[in-house]
Scaffold this active site. Structure first.
Site, PDB file in Angstrom:
ATOM      1  N   HIS A   1      -4.466   1.407   7.538  1.00 53.24           N
ATOM      2  CA  HIS A   1      -3.099   1.957   7.635  1.00 53.24           C
ATOM      3  C   HIS A   1      -2.928   3.115   6.648  1.00 53.24           C
ATOM      4  CE1 HIS A   1       1.453   1.285   7.897  1.00 53.24           C
ATOM      5  NE2 HIS A   1       1.319   2.084   6.848  1.00 53.24           N
ATOM      6  N   GLU A   2      -3.403   2.928   5.416  1.00 52.32           N
ATOM      7  CA  GLU A   2      -3.219   3.971   4.393  1.00 52.32           C
ATOM      8  C   GLU A   2      -4.104   5.193   4.679  1.00 52.32           C
ATOM      9  OE1 GLU A   2      -0.701   3.652   2.668  1.00 52.32           O
ATOM     10  OE2 GLU A   2      -0.404   1.519   3.031  1.00 52.32           O
TER      11      GLU A   2
ATOM     12  N   GLY B   1       0.847  -1.185   0.000  1.00 48.77           N
ATOM     13  CA  GLY B   1       0.000   0.000   0.000  1.00 48.77           C
ATOM     14  C   GLY B   1       0.882   1.233   0.000  1.00 48.77           C
TER      15      GLY B   1
ATOM     16  N   HIS C   1      -2.520   7.461   7.061  1.00 46.99           N
ATOM     17  CA  HIS C   1      -1.534   8.379   6.463  1.00 46.99           C
ATOM     18  C   HIS C   1      -2.195   9.690   6.013  1.00 46.99           C
ATOM     19  CE1 HIS C   1       2.248   6.243   6.336  1.00 46.99           C
ATOM     20  NE2 HIS C   1       1.705   5.170   5.794  1.00 46.99           N
TER      21      HIS C   1
ATOM     22  N   CYS D   1       5.879  -0.197   7.092  1.00 51.92           N
ATOM     23  CA  CYS D   1       5.513   1.014   6.362  1.00 51.92           C
ATOM     24  C   CYS D   1       6.725   1.448   5.547  1.00 51.92           C
ATOM     25  CB  CYS D   1       5.121   2.107   7.354  1.00 51.92           C
ATOM     26  SG  CYS D   1       4.635   3.661   6.579  1.00 51.92           S
ATOM     27  N   LEU D   2       6.487   1.791   4.295  1.00 48.28           N
ATOM     28  CA  LEU D   2       7.600   2.220   3.442  1.00 48.28           C
ATOM     29  C   LEU D   2       8.245   3.509   3.957  1.00 48.28           C
ATOM     30  CD1 LEU D   2       6.171   1.438  -0.110  1.00 48.28           C
ATOM     31  CD2 LEU D   2       7.793   0.083   1.244  1.00 48.28           C
TER      32      LEU D   2
ATOM     33  N   GLN E   1       2.961   9.959   1.405  1.00 43.95           N
ATOM     34  CA  GLN E   1       4.255   9.279   1.437  1.00 43.95           C
ATOM     35  C   GLN E   1       5.143   9.647   0.251  1.00 43.95           C
ATOM     36  OE1 GLN E   1       2.378   5.193   2.249  1.00 43.95           O
ATOM     37  NE2 GLN E   1       4.340   5.108   3.313  1.00 43.95           N
TER      38      GLN E   1
HETATM   39 NI    NI Z   1       2.596   3.282   5.712  1.00 38.98          NI
END
Ligand code: NI
Length: 166
Positions: free
Chosen positions: A132-133, A47, A136, A90-91, A52
């Protein structure tokens, strides 16, 4: 297509409230979705949210089987009382994993890449990724959801001690 630079925890864009997107069909947004998909796949993520990649807009993408799906202006609502705890990464927080408790089932609404309203239900990993997304888009990173910091650490260490279970 382009691989975009991913903001890491500490960058203020990750703490912002992202903005509503009136029209997902604008050419620059279509290009953004393609670039985000390429960026996510290159980074091995499941995701990716627009903040991000340094754009505080209410948009995320996720891997939906073999496809990459996009959701604009998502609104998520827990479905039922059931909670589930699972490991997340998480990236924007590379190399780390943490155990996060979230509702197991949700309903979601939003717009797809054609600007058409979508709605549905999700559970398990799909519900987790969407939550989660969406976090963000509200300036929240998964450690802010954690309650048990004994289950937070570097992927390599966690794998070594076999603690990384779903
Ligand atoms: Ni993330």
């Amino acid at each position: 297509m382009a691989i975009l630079k991913i903001a890491r925890m500490g960058h203020p864009v990750l703490l912002q409230q992202a903005e509503h997107i009136p029209d997902p069909t604008l050419p620059e947004l279509r290009r953004l979705v393609r670039d985000m998909a390429e960026t996510m796949l290159d980074a091995g993520g499941i995701g990716l949210a627009a903040p991000q990649v340094h754009l505080p807009l209410r948009l995320f993408i996720w891997r939906n089987g073999e496809q990459v799906a996009a959701l604009f202006n998502p609104v998520l609502t827990p479905l039922g009382e059931e909670l589930e705890t699972a490991w997340e990464g998480c990236l924007s927080i590379p190399g780390l994993r943490g155990a996060v408790t979230r509702p197991r089932r949700i309903t979601f609404t939003g717009l797809d890449a054609e600007g058409e309203p979508v709605e549905g239900e999700a559970e398990g990993i799909a519900a987790r990724v969407m939550q989660h997304e969406t976090d963000h888009l509200n300036g929240l990173l998964y450690p802010m959801r954690m309650t048990d910091f004994t289950r937070f650490g570097f992927v390599e260490e966690l794998a070594r001690t076999q603690e990384q279970k779903r």
